[in-house]
Design a protein around this motif. Structure first.
Motif, PDB file in Angstrom:
ATOM      1  N   ILE A  14      28.056 178.114  16.593  1.00 50.04           N
ATOM      2  CA  ILE A  14      27.091 179.186  16.347  1.00 50.04           C
ATOM      3  C   ILE A  14      25.821 178.737  17.044  1.00 50.04           C
ATOM      4  O   ILE A  14      25.335 177.620  16.813  1.00 50.04           O
ATOM      5  N   ILE A  15      25.282 179.582  17.922  1.00 51.50           N
ATOM      6  CA  ILE A  15      24.148 179.201  18.764  1.00 51.50           C
ATOM      7  C   ILE A  15      22.942 180.063  18.414  1.00 51.50           C
ATOM      8  O   ILE A  15      23.052 181.289  18.351  1.00 51.50           O
ATOM      9  N   LEU A  16      21.806 179.425  18.203  1.00 49.75           N
ATOM     10  CA  LEU A  16      20.575 180.124  17.842  1.00 49.75           C
ATOM     11  C   LEU A  16      19.615 180.095  19.025  1.00 49.75           C
ATOM     12  O   LEU A  16      19.309 179.023  19.564  1.00 49.75           O
ATOM     13  N   ILE A  17      19.163 181.288  19.428  1.00 42.88           N
ATOM     14  CA  ILE A  17      18.202 181.405  20.526  1.00 42.88           C
ATOM     15  C   ILE A  17      16.990 182.204  20.037  1.00 42.88           C
ATOM     16  O   ILE A  17      17.070 182.900  19.029  1.00 42.88           O
ATOM     17  N   GLY A  18      15.887 182.108  20.769  1.00 48.82           N
ATOM     18  CA  GLY A  18      14.681 182.856  20.444  1.00 48.82           C
ATOM     19  C   GLY A  18      13.452 182.064  20.828  1.00 48.82           C
ATOM     20  O   GLY A  18      13.534 180.889  21.197  1.00 48.82           O
ATOM     21  N   LEU A  19      12.305 182.726  20.740  1.00 50.72           N
ATOM     22  CA  LEU A  19      11.043 182.085  21.097  1.00 50.72           C
ATOM     23  C   LEU A  19      10.719 180.916  20.177  1.00 50.72           C
ATOM     24  O   LEU A  19      11.189 180.863  19.035  1.00 50.72           O
ATOM     25  N   MET A  20       9.890 180.012  20.686  1.00 50.50           N
ATOM     26  CA  MET A  20       9.427 178.890  19.871  1.00 50.50           C
ATOM     27  C   MET A  20       8.770 179.427  18.609  1.00 50.50           C
ATOM     28  O   MET A  20       8.049 180.407  18.653  1.00 50.50           O
ATOM     29  N   GLY A  21       9.125 178.812  17.495  1.00 50.00           N
ATOM     30  CA  GLY A  21       8.545 179.232  16.231  1.00 50.00           C
ATOM     31  C   GLY A  21       9.341 180.302  15.498  1.00 50.00           C
ATOM     32  O   GLY A  21       8.964 180.712  14.408  1.00 50.00           O
ATOM     33  N   ILE A  91      24.197 175.125  17.118  1.00 48.94           N
ATOM     34  CA  ILE A  91      23.369 174.671  18.226  1.00 48.94           C
ATOM     35  C   ILE A  91      22.038 175.407  18.187  1.00 48.94           C
ATOM     36  O   ILE A  91      22.004 176.640  18.202  1.00 48.94           O
ATOM     37  N   SER A  92      20.958 174.645  18.126  1.00 50.08           N
ATOM     38  CA  SER A  92      19.611 175.185  18.201  1.00 50.08           C
ATOM     39  C   SER A  92      19.109 174.914  19.620  1.00 50.08           C
ATOM     40  O   SER A  92      19.073 173.764  20.059  1.00 50.08           O
TER      41      SER A  92
END
Length: 188
Positions: A14-21, A91-92
């Motif tokens: 499971i992969i997590l994406i997105g802007l910092m914070g 995965i971050s």
């Protein structure tokens, strides 16, 4: 909440994406606790491999070098040897991992990719006291975050199997939503 055994990722992360914070690491840690799946934080892996903090890599070698390190790590994780590392993991990613088209393709193939979307005002408050973010070492954080969101949103959308607006959700709610969506994704 379904029992942990109901989540069968078929060996994929499971992969997590997105802007910092946006909460990738925080959500990743809690999701790891819930599922028993290990958390692989890409920034931490790169820092360990290179032997210095991300901010120092940006300062000393530049952003392009750091992005190349991210791509190399993703290629490794997708390889036969690396698949054992990311098998059944959370995965971050770093916020800018989607900047390279190759990375977006790998992330989408590698596992279930979730875009944690958060309003800029929340990102500002979450990153206010953190000086370890090279792109935010400026007085105009709001402008920078707005520019990054405008630039990267189409790339996050292209990469993600799910966009989760977590602006109004607490961490346990985000974790529950990611978990439920992962169960549905991997059972389809």
């Amino acid at each position: 909440m379904p029992a942990e055994s109901e989540l069968n990722t078929q060996g994929r992360p499971i992969i997590l994406i997105g802007l910092m914070g946006c909460g990738k690491t925080t959500v990743g840690k809690e999701l790891s606790k819930l599922t028993g799946m290990p958390l692989l934080d890409m920034d931490s892996v790169i820092e360990e491999q290179i032997g210095k903090p991300i901010a120092d890599i940006f300062r000393d070698e530049g952003e392009a070098h750091f992005r190349a390190l991210e791509t190399a790590l993703l290629r490794y994780l997708e390889s036969d040897e690396g698949s054992a590392v990311c098998c059944n993991s959370i995965i971050s990613t770093g916020g800018g991992v989607v900047l390279r088209p190759e990375n977006r393709e790998i992330l989408r193939r590698l596992g279930f990719t979730v875009w944690l979307s958060v309003d800029v005002d929340i990102l500002i408050s979450r990153t206010m006291r953190n000086n370890n973010r090279p792109l935010l070492r400026r007085p105009d954080r709001e402008e920078v975050l707005n520019q990054l969101l405008t630039q990267r949103s189409p790339m996050y959308a292209e990469t993600a199997h799910l966009k989760l607006d977590s602006s109004e959700l607490d961490i346990p709610s985000v974790v529950r939503e990611v978990y439920k969506a992962a169960c549905a994704f991997f059972s389809a």
